[in-house]
Design an enzyme around this catalytic site. Structure first.
Site, mmCIF file in Angstrom:
data_model
loop_
_atom_site.group_PDB
_atom_site.id
_atom_site.type_symbol
_atom_site.label_atom_id
_atom_site.label_comp_id
_atom_site.label_asym_id
_atom_site.label_seq_id
_atom_site.Cartn_x
_atom_site.Cartn_y
_atom_site.Cartn_z
ATOM 1 N N GLY A 14 0.503 -1.277 0.043
ATOM 2 C CA GLY A 14 0.061 0.184 0.415
ATOM 3 C C GLY A 14 0.892 1.475 -0.023
ATOM 4 N N SER A 15 1.644 1.097 -1.389
ATOM 5 C CA SER A 15 2.420 2.711 -0.761
ATOM 6 C C SER A 15 2.579 3.572 -2.043
ATOM 7 C CB SER A 15 4.535 1.366 -0.779
ATOM 8 O OG SER A 15 4.534 0.754 -1.589
ATOM 9 N N ILE A 19 1.610 7.004 4.463
ATOM 10 C CA ILE A 19 2.690 6.842 5.308
ATOM 11 C C ILE A 19 3.784 5.698 4.160
ATOM 12 C CG2 ILE A 19 3.376 5.337 7.354
ATOM 13 C CD1 ILE A 19 0.603 7.326 8.036
ATOM 14 N N TYR A 154 -11.801 -1.186 12.946
ATOM 15 C CA TYR A 154 -10.447 -0.599 12.953
ATOM 16 C C TYR A 154 -9.649 -0.642 13.965
ATOM 17 C CZ TYR A 154 -6.723 2.694 11.189
ATOM 18 O OH TYR A 154 -5.710 2.831 11.456
HETATM 19 P P1 NAD Z 1 -3.562 5.313 2.310
HETATM 20 O O1 NAD Z 1 -4.724 5.713 2.454
HETATM 21 O O2 NAD Z 1 -2.788 6.924 2.299
HETATM 22 O O3 NAD Z 1 -3.138 4.999 1.610
HETATM 23 C C1 NAD Z 1 -3.119 3.860 1.503
HETATM 24 C C2 NAD Z 1 -1.762 3.110 0.339
HETATM 25 O O4 NAD Z 1 -2.650 1.243 0.416
HETATM 26 C C3 NAD Z 1 -2.896 3.697 -0.950
HETATM 27 O O5 NAD Z 1 -1.168 3.449 -1.949
HETATM 28 C C4 NAD Z 1 -3.553 3.014 -2.069
HETATM 29 O O6 NAD Z 1 -3.518 3.044 -2.740
HETATM 30 C C5 NAD Z 1 -3.026 1.476 -0.809
HETATM 31 N N1 NAD Z 1 -4.184 0.764 -0.610
HETATM 32 C C6 NAD Z 1 -5.451 0.484 -0.307
HETATM 33 N N2 NAD Z 1 -6.041 -0.476 -0.221
HETATM 34 C C7 NAD Z 1 -5.203 -1.360 -1.349
HETATM 35 C C8 NAD Z 1 -5.292 -3.065 -1.681
HETATM 36 N N3 NAD Z 1 -6.155 -3.678 -0.847
HETATM 37 N N4 NAD Z 1 -4.326 -3.326 -2.112
HETATM 38 C C9 NAD Z 1 -3.377 -2.490 -1.935
HETATM 39 N N5 NAD Z 1 -3.334 -1.061 -2.081
HETATM 40 C C10 NAD Z 1 -4.408 -1.224 -1.478
HETATM 41 O O7 NAD Z 1 -2.738 5.075 4.196
HETATM 42 P P2 NAD Z 1 -1.931 5.584 5.360
HETATM 43 O O8 NAD Z 1 -3.644 6.718 5.557
HETATM 44 O O9 NAD Z 1 -0.821 6.067 4.377
HETATM 45 O O10 NAD Z 1 -1.990 4.062 6.364
HETATM 46 C C11 NAD Z 1 -1.037 3.804 6.367
HETATM 47 C C12 NAD Z 1 -1.318 2.613 7.317
HETATM 48 O O11 NAD Z 1 -0.284 3.310 8.698
HETATM 49 C C13 NAD Z 1 -2.651 1.815 7.438
HETATM 50 O O12 NAD Z 1 -2.347 -0.006 7.780
HETATM 51 C C14 NAD Z 1 -3.295 3.051 8.926
HETATM 52 O O13 NAD Z 1 -3.885 1.995 9.133
HETATM 53 C C15 NAD Z 1 -1.782 3.648 9.246
HETATM 54 N N6 NAD Z 1 -2.060 4.672 10.530
HETATM 55 C C16 NAD Z 1 -2.512 5.816 9.208
HETATM 56 C C17 NAD Z 1 -2.524 6.576 10.575
HETATM 57 C C18 NAD Z 1 -3.567 7.965 9.741
HETATM 58 O O14 NAD Z 1 -3.051 9.202 10.546
HETATM 59 N N7 NAD Z 1 -2.725 8.252 8.614
HETATM 60 C C19 NAD Z 1 -2.744 6.789 11.291
HETATM 61 C C20 NAD Z 1 -2.168 5.207 12.047
HETATM 62 C C21 NAD Z 1 -1.844 4.129 11.097
#
Ligand code: NAD
Length: 264
Positions: A14-15, A19, A154
């Site tokens: 998911g990159s 993050i 979640y």
């Molecule tokens: P985001 O939604 O910004 O990015 C998600 C990425 O995952 C994107 O590249 C998307 O294309 C990809 N993706 C989504 N579904 C997919 C799938 N089925 N297969 C492959 N790729 C897929 O996410 P984020 O907010 O950067 O979060 C990343 C991680 O950090 C998550 O595990 C989230 O729970 C954790 N997190 C985020 C926050 C926050 O505030 N953003 C806080 C705590 C933890």
């Protein structure tokens, strides 16, 4: 500091955004051979172009695969059978009242947020043990230890990741493989920005006022009192991926701005 990641093969799930993209960028800047992942080829290609523009020396390739299913994970594993570093970053969130979360949604969250990482670790961990070196990082959340009322499903997945991570670390006793979890707090990703923007519009507030309200009412224990930048999470992850972090194993590392009011 040289993180000694040169030529290490690192998959970040998911990159293409958020993050995960920041982690991929940080690892690439350290000389790791990075594998980006997202669901669609255009998104992966776009992320590859952005990463190469920011870091022209980056050794990076991309694999489009939907890791929410066993089939998608199998596709990715066929294209990328070996890695030294696995960052299970993929995760979805949604603010839904508990009463409105049906069974299929509970299972969907579990499959995307937990089983994607479980399936990948089941494949990569044995080879890391055979080579006697490897890193697995689960990107959990402060929600894993402070379950949020507005997204109980979640929170469940983020707690489950902590348990899986610690359990896998226990299986690595006596090896140079480490498995750790990272707990980010509210981070300025596209998804979070959009979520706050929608809330701000509903409440007739500016984005800045909404951000301030987040830290005065929803996350009042934050010491940072602002959204975390993705790069601030990525730097901690890059350290955990490094050989320099050898003594950190089975840990749940906090990078949540002090939201979790706890001594450990
Ligand atoms: P985001 O939604 O910004 O990015 C998600 C990425 O995952 C994107 O590249 C998307 O294309 C990809 N993706 C989504 N579904 C997919 C799938 N089925 N297969 C492959 N790729 C897929 O996410 P984020 O907010 O950067 O979060 C990343 C991680 O950090 C998550 O595990 C989230 O729970 C954790 N997190 C985020 C926050 C926050 O505030 N953003 C806080 C705590 C933890």
């Amino acid at each position: 500091m040289d993180l000694q990641l040169n030529a290490k093969r690192a998959l970040v799930t998911g990159s293409t955004a958020g993050i995960g993209f920041a982690i991929a960028s940080a690892l690439a800047a350290e000389g790791a051979h990075v594998i980006l992942n997202g669901r669609t080829q255009p998104r992966v290609d776009d992320a590859l172009a952005r990463l190469r523009a920011a870091c022209p020396q980056a050794a990076v390739r991309g694999i489009a695969a939907d890791l929410s299913t066993a089939t998608g994970v199998a596709q990715l594993l066929a294209a990328c059978p070996e890695v030294d570093v696995l960052v299970n970053n993929l995760g979805i969130f949604a603010s839904v009242p508990f009463e409105a979360i049906d069974d299929s949604e509970w299972f969907r969250f579990f499959e995307v947020n937990v089983m994607s990482g479980v399936r990948l670790a089941r494949h990569y961990l044995p080879q890391m043990k055979t080579r006697d070196w490897g890193r697995i990082i689960f990107i959990s959340s402060e929600s894993g230890v402070c379950p949020p009322a507005e997204m109980v499903h979640y929170g469940m997945t983020k707690s489950a990741q902590l348990s899986v991570s610690r359990g896998l670390a226990e299986t690595c006793a006596g090896t140079r493989v480490t498995v750790n979890a990272l707990l980010p707090g509210p981070t300025r990703t596209e998804g979070v920005a959009e979520y706050l923007d929608d809330l701000a519009k509903q409440k007739n507030l500016s984005f800045t006022e909404m951000e301030q309200q987040l830290f005065s009412s929803a996350r009042p224990t934050s010491i940072l009192k602002r959204l975390i930048e993705p790069a601030e999470i990525a730097s901690t992850v890059a350290y955990l991926c490094s050989p320099l972090s050898a003594a950190t194993n089975g840990a749940a590392i906090h990078a949540e701005g002090g939201v979790v009011r706890s001594l450990i």
